[in-house]
Design a protein around this motif. Sequence first.
Motif, PDB file in Angstrom:
ATOM      1  N   ASN A 280      -6.716   4.261   8.327  1.00  0.00           N
ATOM      2  CA  ASN A 280      -6.179   5.505   8.889  1.00  0.00           C
ATOM      3  C   ASN A 280      -4.683   5.675   8.629  1.00  0.00           C
ATOM      4  N   ARG A 281      -3.920   4.620   8.875  1.00  0.00           N
ATOM      5  CA  ARG A 281      -2.464   4.721   8.756  1.00  0.00           C
ATOM      6  C   ARG A 281      -2.043   5.030   7.316  1.00  0.00           C
ATOM      7  N   MET A 282      -2.610   4.286   6.363  1.00  0.00           N
ATOM      8  CA  MET A 282      -2.213   4.501   4.969  1.00  0.00           C
ATOM      9  C   MET A 282      -2.709   5.843   4.453  1.00  0.00           C
ATOM     10  N   ALA A 283      -3.886   6.262   4.890  1.00  0.00           N
ATOM     11  CA  ALA A 283      -4.391   7.582   4.492  1.00  0.00           C
ATOM     12  C   ALA A 283      -3.433   8.663   4.970  1.00  0.00           C
ATOM     13  N   HIS A 284      -2.909   8.476   6.176  1.00  0.00           N
ATOM     14  CA  HIS A 284      -1.937   9.437   6.700  1.00  0.00           C
ATOM     15  C   HIS A 284      -0.679   9.475   5.830  1.00  0.00           C
ATOM     16  N   GLU A 285      -0.210   8.311   5.394  1.00  0.00           N
ATOM     17  CA  GLU A 285       0.994   8.263   4.556  1.00  0.00           C
ATOM     18  C   GLU A 285       0.738   8.906   3.188  1.00  0.00           C
ATOM     19  N   PHE A 286      -0.455   8.723   2.660  1.00  0.00           N
ATOM     20  CA  PHE A 286      -0.797   9.365   1.385  1.00  0.00           C
ATOM     21  C   PHE A 286      -0.636  10.876   1.503  1.00  0.00           C
ATOM     22  N   GLU A 287      -1.102  11.432   2.620  1.00  0.00           N
ATOM     23  CA  GLU A 287      -1.058  12.881   2.826  1.00  0.00           C
ATOM     24  C   GLU A 287       0.332  13.370   3.223  1.00  0.00           C
ATOM     25  N   GLU A 288       1.081  12.516   3.888  1.00  0.00           N
ATOM     26  CA  GLU A 288       2.366  12.899   4.471  1.00  0.00           C
ATOM     27  C   GLU A 288       3.346  13.437   3.436  1.00  0.00           C
ATOM     28  N   TYR A 289       3.311  12.890   2.211  1.00  0.00           N
ATOM     29  CA  TYR A 289       4.332  13.222   1.217  1.00  0.00           C
ATOM     30  C   TYR A 289       3.867  14.256   0.179  1.00  0.00           C
ATOM     31  N   ARG A 290       2.782  14.908   0.437  1.00  0.00           N
ATOM     32  CA  ARG A 290       2.333  15.986  -0.447  1.00  0.00           C
ATOM     33  C   ARG A 290       3.282  17.178  -0.399  1.00  0.00           C
ATOM     34  N   PRO A 291       3.394  17.892  -1.507  1.00  0.00           N
ATOM     35  CA  PRO A 291       2.757  17.641  -2.806  1.00  0.00           C
ATOM     36  C   PRO A 291       3.539  16.620  -3.633  1.00  0.00           C
ATOM     37  N   TYR A 292       2.807  15.771  -4.332  1.00  0.00           N
ATOM     38  CA  TYR A 292       3.435  14.818  -5.239  1.00  0.00           C
ATOM     39  C   TYR A 292       3.669  15.492  -6.589  1.00  0.00           C
TER      40      TYR A 292
ATOM     41  N   ASP B 106       5.684   8.487  -9.902  1.00  0.00           N
ATOM     42  CA  ASP B 106       6.904   7.799  -9.474  1.00  0.00           C
ATOM     43  C   ASP B 106       7.246   8.152  -8.025  1.00  0.00           C
ATOM     44  N   GLN B 107       6.997   9.391  -7.659  1.00  0.00           N
ATOM     45  CA  GLN B 107       7.231   9.799  -6.277  1.00  0.00           C
ATOM     46  C   GLN B 107       6.281   9.048  -5.337  1.00  0.00           C
ATOM     47  N   PHE B 108       5.031   8.908  -5.759  1.00  0.00           N
ATOM     48  CA  PHE B 108       4.057   8.139  -4.967  1.00  0.00           C
ATOM     49  C   PHE B 108       4.552   6.708  -4.785  1.00  0.00           C
ATOM     50  N   ARG B 109       5.008   6.091  -5.859  1.00  0.00           N
ATOM     51  CA  ARG B 109       5.484   4.703  -5.786  1.00  0.00           C
ATOM     52  C   ARG B 109       6.678   4.585  -4.846  1.00  0.00           C
ATOM     53  N   LYS B 110       7.580   5.543  -4.925  1.00  0.00           N
ATOM     54  CA  LYS B 110       8.782   5.510  -4.087  1.00  0.00           C
ATOM     55  C   LYS B 110       8.430   5.645  -2.605  1.00  0.00           C
TER      56      LYS B 110
ATOM     57  N   LYS C  52       7.654   2.283   0.617  1.00  0.00           N
ATOM     58  CA  LYS C  52       8.388   2.044   1.864  1.00  0.00           C
ATOM     59  C   LYS C  52       7.552   1.237   2.854  1.00  0.00           C
ATOM     60  N   TYR C  53       6.245   1.229   2.641  1.00  0.00           N
ATOM     61  CA  TYR C  53       5.342   0.648   3.628  1.00  0.00           C
ATOM     62  C   TYR C  53       4.643  -0.625   3.154  1.00  0.00           C
ATOM     63  N   VAL C  54       4.611  -0.847   1.842  1.00  0.00           N
ATOM     64  CA  VAL C  54       3.895  -2.015   1.315  1.00  0.00           C
ATOM     65  C   VAL C  54       4.758  -2.716   0.271  1.00  0.00           C
ATOM     66  N   ASP C  55       4.397  -3.960  -0.022  1.00  0.00           N
ATOM     67  CA  ASP C  55       5.155  -4.694  -1.038  1.00  0.00           C
ATOM     68  C   ASP C  55       4.687  -4.298  -2.435  1.00  0.00           C
TER      69      ASP C  55
END
Length: 229
Positions: free
Chosen positions: A187-199, A203-207, A211-214
Motif C-alpha cells: 500500500n505505502r509504495m503504491a501510494h508513492e508511485f501515484e504521488e509523483y504523477r505525472p512522470y 529519471d524522475q521516477f528514480r529520483k 527517497k524511500y528505498v536504497d
Amino acid sequence: MKNITKLLVVCVLIGLSLTSCKNSNEEKQEMNNSAETTEKEMTKETEAETSTVLNANLATEADLNALGLSSEIVSQILEKRPFVDMKDLDAMLEGENKEELYKKMFVPFNLNTTAEADFKMIPGVGDKMAHEFEEYRPYVSIKQFKREIGKYVDDEEVERYLNYVFVPVELNTASEEDIKALPGVGNRMAHEFEEYRPYKNLDQFRKEIGKYVDDKELKRLERFVYLKD
C-alpha cells in the motif's frame, strides 16, 4: 418439621452442585471448541504461508537458510541480488533440485518479455501452458492474465501462477490495484508511485522513489514500470 427442612436444604445443595457441574462442563466444552478453532485457524495460516513462493529478491537470510540451501549459495544470493531476470538466479543453482526449489523460491517473470521456453521453469508449466502464457501478449494488466489463463486452469492454479509472473505497469495511468499486484509492492509504495504523477521520464521516477528505498530496491522496482512514448 426439622427433618423436612434438612431434606429441602440437601435437595437445594444437590441442585446447586449439579448446576455447577453442568456450567463447568459447558465452560470446558466452550474452551475445547475455542482451542480447536484456534488450532484450525493457525493450521490454515501455516498452510497459507507454506504455499507462498518466496521472492528471491526479498527473502531474508533466515528464509533462504530454511530452504536447505548451502551457506555459500545463500551468501551469493544476498550479494548478487536484485536479480533482474530469473535466469541469473537459475545459473547460480547448478546441482540443486530446481524442480522442488522453485516451488518455494523464484524471481517473477515479466509476462510481456520472457521467452516462451523460460516459462517452463515455473513448476507445473509445460509446453502447452507456456505457449498460452505467450499467446495473449501484450498483457496490459494482471487481471487480463487471470482472465485468459483462467480458460485453461482453475482459480487456485491461476493464483499459484501469480507467484511466478507479473505485468509491468505504465507509471502515469496504472490503477492502484495493478500497482499493488507487482511483486513486493504494498500500500505505502503504491501510494508513492501515484504521488509523483505525472512522470516525465524514468529519471524522475528514480529520483522520487529513491527517497524511500536504497539503490538495490530501486533497481528491482524499475523493472516493473515503463512510460508511454
